[in-house]
Design a protein around this motif. Structure first.
Motif, mmCIF file in Angstrom:
data_model
loop_
_atom_site.group_PDB
_atom_site.id
_atom_site.type_symbol
_atom_site.label_atom_id
_atom_site.label_comp_id
_atom_site.label_asym_id
_atom_site.label_seq_id
_atom_site.Cartn_x
_atom_site.Cartn_y
_atom_site.Cartn_z
ATOM 1 N N ILE A 1 4.330 -4.153 -16.387
ATOM 2 C CA ILE A 1 3.664 -4.843 -15.280
ATOM 3 C C ILE A 1 4.224 -6.213 -15.131
ATOM 4 C CG2 ILE A 1 1.673 -5.747 -14.349
ATOM 5 C CD1 ILE A 1 1.582 -2.685 -14.274
ATOM 6 N N ALA B 1 0.757 -1.323 -0.034
ATOM 7 C CA ALA B 1 0.146 0.035 -0.076
ATOM 8 C C ALA B 1 0.916 1.033 -0.111
ATOM 9 C CB ALA B 1 -0.963 -0.001 1.037
ATOM 10 N N LYS B 2 2.047 1.231 0.621
ATOM 11 C CA LYS B 2 2.706 2.307 0.731
ATOM 12 C C LYS B 2 3.299 2.768 -0.502
ATOM 13 C CE LYS B 2 6.782 3.967 3.721
ATOM 14 N NZ LYS B 2 7.604 3.670 4.680
ATOM 15 N N LEU C 1 7.459 15.451 -13.998
ATOM 16 C CA LEU C 1 8.723 15.115 -12.946
ATOM 17 C C LEU C 1 9.861 14.854 -13.632
ATOM 18 C CD1 LEU C 1 6.813 13.052 -10.331
ATOM 19 C CD2 LEU C 1 7.331 15.482 -10.219
ATOM 20 N N LEU D 1 1.694 3.611 -13.208
ATOM 21 C CA LEU D 1 1.260 2.347 -13.597
ATOM 22 C C LEU D 1 0.000 2.652 -14.466
ATOM 23 C CD1 LEU D 1 0.903 0.871 -9.919
ATOM 24 C CD2 LEU D 1 2.350 0.328 -11.985
ATOM 25 N N ASP D 2 -0.724 3.873 -14.332
ATOM 26 C CA ASP D 2 -1.837 4.088 -15.460
ATOM 27 C C ASP D 2 -1.387 4.035 -16.882
ATOM 28 O OD1 ASP D 2 -4.149 4.213 -13.634
ATOM 29 O OD2 ASP D 2 -3.986 6.377 -13.287
ATOM 30 N N ILE E 1 4.486 12.459 -17.462
ATOM 31 C CA ILE E 1 4.326 12.956 -16.215
ATOM 32 C C ILE E 1 5.197 14.275 -15.984
ATOM 33 C CG2 ILE E 1 4.550 12.360 -13.770
ATOM 34 C CD1 ILE E 1 4.189 9.263 -14.750
ATOM 35 N N ILE F 1 0.975 5.937 -8.965
ATOM 36 C CA ILE F 1 -0.230 5.504 -9.498
ATOM 37 C C ILE F 1 -0.362 6.098 -11.142
ATOM 38 C CG2 ILE F 1 -2.677 5.968 -9.430
ATOM 39 C CD1 ILE F 1 -1.580 4.313 -7.053
ATOM 40 N N ALA F 2 0.261 7.262 -11.278
ATOM 41 C CA ALA F 2 0.181 7.785 -12.685
ATOM 42 C C ALA F 2 1.108 6.926 -13.537
ATOM 43 C CB ALA F 2 0.927 9.273 -12.585
ATOM 44 N N ILE G 1 -0.173 0.707 -17.962
ATOM 45 C CA ILE G 1 -1.255 -0.208 -18.173
ATOM 46 C C ILE G 1 -2.097 0.376 -19.396
ATOM 47 C CG2 ILE G 1 -3.590 -0.910 -17.437
ATOM 48 C CD1 ILE G 1 -2.315 -0.955 -14.754
ATOM 49 N N LEU H 1 2.017 2.085 -3.396
ATOM 50 C CA LEU H 1 0.882 2.770 -4.177
ATOM 51 C C LEU H 1 0.336 3.906 -3.455
ATOM 52 C CD1 LEU H 1 -1.308 -0.572 -4.909
ATOM 53 C CD2 LEU H 1 0.161 0.636 -6.479
ATOM 54 N N GLY H 2 0.976 4.446 -2.629
ATOM 55 C CA GLY H 2 0.738 5.625 -1.996
ATOM 56 C C GLY H 2 1.176 7.168 -2.388
ATOM 57 N N HIS H 3 1.489 6.922 -3.536
ATOM 58 C CA HIS H 3 2.061 8.205 -3.983
ATOM 59 C C HIS H 3 1.422 8.398 -5.591
ATOM 60 C CE1 HIS H 3 4.631 11.357 -5.697
ATOM 61 N NE2 HIS H 3 4.890 11.586 -4.417
ATOM 62 N N PRO H 4 0.975 9.547 -5.908
ATOM 63 C CA PRO H 4 0.174 9.894 -7.192
ATOM 64 C C PRO H 4 1.228 9.440 -8.289
ATOM 65 C CG PRO H 4 0.684 11.806 -5.877
ATOM 66 C CD PRO H 4 0.681 10.829 -5.002
ATOM 67 N N ALA H 5 2.355 9.771 -8.313
ATOM 68 C CA ALA H 5 3.228 9.705 -9.184
ATOM 69 C C ALA H 5 3.281 8.313 -9.696
ATOM 70 C CB ALA H 5 4.571 10.248 -8.827
#
Lengths: 108, 108
Positions: free
Chosen positions: A83, A20-21, A52, A32-33, A50, A29-30, A36, A23-27
């Motif tokens: 992935i 979870a940790k 950054l 992975l998005d 992104i 998640i972005a 995928i 996955l706990g940053h929007p970057a």
DNA sequence: TTTGTTTATTGCAATATTACGATTAATAAA
DNA sequence: TTTATTAATCGTAATATTGCAATAAACAAA
């Protein structure tokens, strides 16, 4: 003290928290998005997509790789990230197992 | 700089990350495990069960409450914490929506 | 009111995270 | 070999998180 006392928790609790940790940053998640969505691996396009800096993206990729969500394959000068299907499946199962631990009743 | 650049990500990415972040600490997973296992709310028993000081537990409860996973009801001098079923359901759906975004093919 | 019980808040020290410039490493192409 | 391209690593500044002692707040009971 900024130091998590991992030793007082179960392995399962520590593992779920570790996933979870990450996955706990929007970057992340972005990232992975993006990976995928393209249904294929992506290299340095992430930096462009992104907003950054390259070292920052590289650092986030490293963390995603550390827990096994993605894997990287070197292709010439660039690296192709995608992935890690097998691990990702396991990670999702682990998370789902936790998410489905529902209480059947509630008192308040 | 230690400061997440939330503004460059979508609302959904920020929300998923925020949920995952709260789940990203073993103490909070342990708290949820405990609350769910007892199928009812728990008050300060958490402090005895989990080996962390009372202020620390209180802080973790606050974070879980902030994202809506749990709610607290005052009962005399103690507070009864339990899963906020409605919100928890929504949070799980949101997470599952992300977890199910699988790539159908992979290139490496 | 006083006392005891429980939880929240404050303040602080130690550590972790995030972000990026500068640099390095690795490879491809000229 | 030299040059260009891409990604990783290093070093560092800014900020966030974790944990707890001390204290405050809220309430019940005596």
């Amino acid at each position: 003290m900024g130091l998590t006392k991992s030793e007082i928790f179960t392995d399962e609790q520590n593992e779920i928290a570790a996933i979870a940790k990450v996955l706990g940053h929007p970057a992340r998640i972005a990232i992975l998005d993006f990976i995928i969505k393209l249904k294929s691996c992506v290299c340095g396009d992430l930096v462009k997509d992104i907003g950054l800096a390259q070292p920052t993206i590289s650092q986030h990729l490293k963390e995603l790789k550390k827990v096994g969500i993605i894997k990287g394959t070197v292709e010439g000068t660039s690296v192709c990230y995608c992935i890690d299907e097998e691990n990702w499946e396991q990670i999702k199962n682990r998370l789902n197992k936790f998410l489905n631990k529902n209480p059947t009743e509630n008192c308040c």
